[in-house]
Design an enzyme around this catalytic site. Structure first.
Site, short mmCIF file in Angstrom:
data_model
loop_
_atom_site.label_atom_id
_atom_site.label_comp_id
_atom_site.label_asym_id
_atom_site.label_seq_id
_atom_site.Cartn_x
_atom_site.Cartn_y
_atom_site.Cartn_z
N GLU A 277 0.82 -1.21 0.00
CA GLU A 277 0.00 0.00 0.00
C GLU A 277 0.85 1.25 0.00
O GLU A 277 0.40 2.32 -0.36
CB GLU A 277 -0.98 -0.01 1.18
CG GLU A 277 -0.37 0.29 2.53
CD GLU A 277 0.19 -0.96 3.21
OE1 GLU A 277 0.42 -1.96 2.51
OE2 GLU A 277 0.40 -0.93 4.44
N ASP A 319 19.07 19.09 -31.04
CA ASP A 319 19.34 19.98 -32.16
C ASP A 319 20.70 20.61 -31.89
O ASP A 319 21.34 20.32 -30.89
CB ASP A 319 18.21 21.00 -32.38
CG ASP A 319 18.22 22.12 -31.37
OD1 ASP A 319 18.83 21.95 -30.31
OD2 ASP A 319 17.60 23.16 -31.65
N ASN A 648 7.54 -13.51 4.61
CA ASN A 648 6.95 -13.60 5.95
C ASN A 648 5.48 -13.98 5.92
O ASN A 648 5.04 -14.84 6.67
CB ASN A 648 7.06 -12.24 6.64
CG ASN A 648 8.35 -12.12 7.40
OD1 ASN A 648 8.87 -13.13 7.88
ND2 ASN A 648 8.88 -10.93 7.50
N ASN A 673 3.34 -4.68 10.40
CA ASN A 673 3.23 -4.02 9.10
C ASN A 673 3.47 -2.52 9.22
O ASN A 673 4.18 -1.92 8.42
CB ASN A 673 1.86 -4.31 8.50
CG ASN A 673 1.74 -3.80 7.10
OD1 ASN A 673 2.58 -4.12 6.27
ND2 ASN A 673 0.75 -2.98 6.83
N ASP A 677 6.49 -0.42 7.52
CA ASP A 677 6.27 0.73 6.65
C ASP A 677 7.11 1.92 7.10
O ASP A 677 7.75 2.59 6.29
CB ASP A 677 4.79 1.14 6.65
CG ASP A 677 3.95 0.20 5.79
OD1 ASP A 677 4.56 -0.66 5.11
OD2 ASP A 677 2.72 0.32 5.81
N1 ATP Z 1 15.39 33.68 -41.10
C1 ATP Z 1 15.70 32.80 -42.05
N2 ATP Z 1 15.49 33.12 -43.33
C2 ATP Z 1 15.79 32.24 -44.28
N3 ATP Z 1 16.29 31.04 -44.08
C3 ATP Z 1 16.53 30.66 -42.83
C4 ATP Z 1 16.24 31.52 -41.75
N4 ATP Z 1 16.55 30.88 -40.60
C5 ATP Z 1 17.00 29.67 -40.94
N5 ATP Z 1 16.99 29.52 -42.28
C6 ATP Z 1 17.39 28.34 -43.03
O1 ATP Z 1 16.70 27.21 -42.48
C7 ATP Z 1 17.64 26.24 -42.07
C8 ATP Z 1 17.12 25.48 -40.89
O2 ATP Z 1 17.07 26.30 -39.74
P1 ATP Z 1 17.92 25.93 -38.48
O3 ATP Z 1 19.31 25.66 -38.88
O4 ATP Z 1 17.67 26.96 -37.44
O5 ATP Z 1 17.19 24.56 -38.09
P2 ATP Z 1 17.34 23.72 -36.77
O6 ATP Z 1 16.85 22.36 -37.04
O7 ATP Z 1 16.69 24.45 -35.65
O8 ATP Z 1 18.89 23.69 -36.61
P3 ATP Z 1 19.73 23.56 -35.29
O9 ATP Z 1 20.04 22.13 -35.16
O10 ATP Z 1 20.96 24.39 -35.61
O11 ATP Z 1 18.98 24.12 -34.14
C9 ATP Z 1 18.90 27.01 -41.79
O12 ATP Z 1 20.02 26.20 -41.92
C10 ATP Z 1 18.87 28.09 -42.86
O13 ATP Z 1 19.37 27.59 -44.08
MG MG Z 2 17.10 24.96 -33.65
#
Ligand code: ATP
Ligand code: MG
Length: 835
Positions: A277, A319, A648, A673, A677
């Site tokens: 419990e 990311d 037990n 018990n 506990d």
């Molecule tokens: N403001 C913008 N205007 C135009 N293209 C953009 C802009 N911001 C990002 N990009 C394009 O989009 C792509 C993807 O964005 P970003 O790299 O931020 O993605 P992410 O998955 O968040 O990457 P990260 O792993 O670096 O966080 C960039 O590599 C760039 O080429």
């Molecule tokens: Mg990012």
């Protein structure tokens, strides 16, 4: 956008101005806080009532009443005291745990930008009232239901409400004072803006929103984690065993002497002794104290069971920006397509970032940090950035003509161009030129430079709108180069994670060369690479196979990020996903453990189970250790219950078969018990040995059963030896028998905690003082009650010295053997010793 909004705000300016603080406070008092599910804290009385209604407790209370009615006031008193004590223990602990979680949640709660007394203010979402005017930008969630007053390129993700996977366009309501039914002119709580921006007039808050009306059922369907399922399955198993045992005892008693009140009470007490419990309480308290410790290390847990998932995590997807890099992005120069001066490229880029609507990314911020170009420009129309297209377009007037300026991921942008700017002239973009530019993109990427391509197209002066089809036939202008320095601390953090058995994978929207360069600079252990285009070509089954070996994913779109997570989960991994952008939110949601950082976009923070207050993988490695510690502690409790407690009770049932009397009085079982506990209350604070936290752990039912089947019978063997000794050697009477057995059983039960809390020899792993205090305290109390005249009240008798010595010997022998056998019992599937 401020100017734009107030320019168009012509009708009913009173509605658009928002509320005053005084009026807002009045409304808040009237309609209540803006919470989808009003989390009424159950009152103390309600909690006590709920506990007393639980079947076992209820049976106990009935037993107390029957005792009282038959004049057995002693039993009545003892049962009531025991029920009260254990209820108090439970409720106090659980309440403390809940307070911790509430405080943590509040500390990372989302805020909203609201117009109050004519100015924009950031206020907690739960203070929003109908009549408030809320400003939203891409990545923010609508805090309530309302009417769209103004918008620019607003697209909302309404999947949470409608299941519709595609973002829907929003437009301003023609007359906000008469909110129509048109969903395109409304924004709903629980949905979020994926691009553009908007201002909304709140019409409904809290449970009156659409989301509020379904939130209760949404919460109910939150699937339990693997661990919760495992613990639940164990609980059910024990429950069934208990039922079986109790029936067995009742039946044998019935056949031997007819059903007496005492034998009924004995069966009830057995059931009480067997049910784990305390398990839910121990779990909550262990997790909550883990959460409190993690908060000190800047890891805030929103969902308690995520701590355990974090300990079990064997793959972490992250990311790139902010976790592996410093996210201090700077523009380091621009390059014209022909290799010449990049001033014109930078100017075009700047105006694109300045004039485009929708979400701004960190690249825009870096661009706008540059000085403004000399010539001015004005916006005609635009197509904001999104993570699928990876570009943004603005139709603008600069000087005499109307032109389209596009910036975006260079290789994709290049494929939309058919000419290239060279000096003052345009040249066709032939194969040679294309290859040369692609080579340049790649070479710069390999130096670690992030590139944006810039292109333009001239249009007739009268053009005033923009469609996707206009993004073609472009003239390539050149590149802008950015630097985002790697985070030196990431190397150590990743090493710690890898040593802890967590494989780290990078899932980025950025280019292959940039990611590859980063991995090399930081010396990260990463194999293989898949691009978004390759992933799109793979079926689900094929993807499941590939994601196991590949560690780098580049140029992936948001939905591909979550596809990768789902594929990893299907491959049997416990997956964490760490990200901060709108593009990461779906993957964060899809992961077993969703992770985000405090300054991330709202949608990412909302999707996450755990928020890091420092964007640093190092704190995550700490969190993983904490998760494993809580798991190790919960397993300690499970193992104690499974072995000694179960053993037990089993012996007692067997003994009741052969003895002419019941081996313990019902009250004595209840006392046993309760003290047991209490002895375990210190478990949540206990340490775990480092070696037991070296690998990810997941619930392993077979391991639990193995432990039970070895340690349970061991304790039964010693119990039966005790019975034999007492009956045959000492010819003990009922009271001496019960006293001696109580002493032996509680001593072994409690002391064995110190053995099975560690896989090491017990003397080389020190328990936490809190655990030592509760368990030794409980043991001292047990011995005091049983061996002093106080015990007469509960039917205990004075023990002759030889009996006492014999019990000490038996206990010692049991403990020695338990210490030896525990190593066998704890061995996991792969021969590794479990925590
Ligand atoms: N403001 C913008 N205007 C135009 N293209 C953009 C802009 N911001 C990002 N990009 C394009 O989009 C792509 C993807 O964005 P970003 O790299 O931020 O993605 P992410 O998955 O968040 O990457 P990260 O792993 O670096 O966080 C960039 O590599 C760039 O080429
Ligand atoms: Mg990012």
């Amino acid at each position: 956008m401020q100017d734009q909004l107030s320019n168009t705000a012509t009708t009913r300016p009173d509605l658009r101005a928002g509320l005053g603080e005084a009026e807002a406070a009045r409304r808040l008092a009237q309609v209540g806080p803006n919470l989808a599910v009003i989390a009424v804290r159950r009152s103390l009385l309600a909690r006590i009532a709920k506990r007393l209604m639980e079947p076992l407790v209820a049976i106990l209370l009935i037993a107390a009443v029957i005792s009282g009615a038959t004049g057995d006031w002693r039993s009545f008193g003892v049962i009531v005291v025991i029920v009260l004590l254990s209820t108090a223990l439970d409720i106090a602990q659980e309440r403390k745990a809940e307070d911790v979680v509430t405080a943590l949640r509040r500390s990372v709660a989302v805020k909203a930008t609201v117009r109050r007394d004519g100015a924009l203010r950031e206020i907690p979402v739960h203070d929003i009232v109908p009549g408030d005017v809320v400003r939203l930008t891409a990545g923010q969630s609508a805090p309530a239901d309302g009417v769209v007053l103004e918008e620019r390129d607003a697209m909302a993700d309404e999947a949470a409400l409608t299941g519709e996977p595609y973002a829907v366009e929003k437009r301003a309501a023609p007359d906000p004072s008469v909110p129509g039914d048109d969903p395109a002119c409304r924004l709903f709580a629980g949905t979020s803006l994926v691009s553009g921006e908007a201002e909304m007039l709140v019409t409904e808050t809290g449970a009156r929103t659409r989301f509020g009306s379904i939130a209760a059922s949404v919460q109910a369907t939150e699937p339990p984690t693997a661990f919760e399922r495992g613990v639940h399955a164990l609980g059910m198993l024990i429950l069934r065993l208990t039922g079986f045992l109790v029936l067995f005892v009742l039946l044998t008693q019935l056949m031997r002497q007819g059903l007496t009140l005492e034998s009924f009470m004995f069966a009830v007490a057995l059931a009480v002794g067997l049910t784990p419990e305390l398990l839910p309480m121990i779990m909550t308290v262990t997790l909550a104290s883990g959460a409190a410790r993690m908060a000190k290390r800047k890891v805030v847990v929103k969902r308690l069971s995520a701590i355990h998932d974090l300990g079990g995590m064997d793959v972490l997807c992250t990311d790139k920006t902010g976790t592996l890099t410093q996210a201090h992005i700077t523009h380091v120069g621009s390059l014209a397509a022909d290799g010449g001066d990049g001033a014109a490229v930078t100017a075009a880029l700047w105006w694109n970032s300045r004039l485009v609507g929708g979400a701004r990314t960190n690249l825009d911020d870096a661009i706008l940090a540059l000085p403004a170009p000399a010539e001015t420009a004005e916006r005609v129309a635009d197509l904001p950035f999104d993570f699928e297209r990876r570009r943004s377009s603005v139709l603008l007037r600069r000087g005499e003509g109307t032109e389209l300026v596009v910036k975006g991921a260079p290789e994709a942008l290049l494929s939309l161009c058919d000419r290239v700017q060279a000096g003052g002239a345009e040249r066709p973009l032939d194969v040679n030129e294309r290859t040369r530019l692609e080579g340049l993109i790649d070479a710069k990427g390999r130096e670690g430079l992030r590139l944006l391509g810039v292109a333009r197209r001239a249009f007739p002066a009268a053009k005033d709108s923009l469609g996707k089809a206009d993004e073609s036939g472009l003239v390539f202008l050149g590149f802008a180069m950015f630097l985002d320095p790697p985070k030196a601390s990431a190397t150590e953090a990743v090493t710690r994670l890898v040593e802890a058995g967590v494989r780290v994978k990078i899932v980025s929207g950025d280019a292959a060369a940039v990611v590859r360069h980063l991995v090399e600079t930081l010396k990260l252990p990463a194999k293989g690479m898949l691009t978004g285009a390759e992933i799109a070509a793979l079926g689900d089954a094929a993807l499941v196979k590939r994601v196991r070996e590949v560690d780098l994913f580049v140029r992936v779109a948001p939905d591909q990020k979550s596809r990768i997570v789902r594929a990893l989960r299907r491959a049997g991994k416990t997956v964490g996903f760490m990200g901060d952008g709108i593009n990461d939110a779906p993957a964060i949601h899809a992961a077993d453990v969703g992770l985000s950082v405090d300054d991330a976009t709202d949608v990412a923070r909302e999707a996450a189970d755990i928020i890091l207050l420092d964007s640093d993988l190092g704190v995550l490695a700490d969190g993983v250790a904490e998760g494993r510690r809580t798991y190790a502690n919960i397993m300690k409790y499970v193992r104690m219950g499974a072995s000694s407690n179960f053993g037990n009770m089993l012996s007692m049932a067997l003994a009741s078969l052969v003895l002419p009397f019941l081996p313990l009085a019902p009250l004595q079982i209840l006392l046993n018990n309760l003290l047991y506990d209490v002895s375990e209350v210190g478990i949540p604070f206990d340490q775990a040995d480092p070696e037991s936290m070296a690998r990810p752990r997941a619930w392993d039912m077979r391991q639990v059963l193995r432990f039970t089947l070895i340690m349970g019978p061991l304790s039964s063997v010693f119990d039966l030896a005790t019975f034999a000794l007492l009956r045959l050697a000492f010819d003990a009477d009922v009271e001496v028998f019960r006293t001696a057995w109580f002493v032996e059983s509680i001593t072994t039960q409690i002391l064995v905690i110190f053995l099975i809390r560690t896989a090491r020899p017990f003397w080389s792993s020190r328990p936490h003082p809190a655990l030592a205090a509760t368990s030794l305290g409980a043991l001292a109390a047990a011995l005091l009650i049983a061996l002093t005249p106080v015990g007469r009240l509960l039917g205990f008798a004075a023990l002759p010295a030889p009996v006492l010595a014999a019990m000490a010997m038996v206990s010692l022998a049991y403990l020695v053997l338990a210490e030896k056998l525990k190593r066998v019992a704890m061995r996991g599937r792969h021969g590794v010793v479990a925590p």
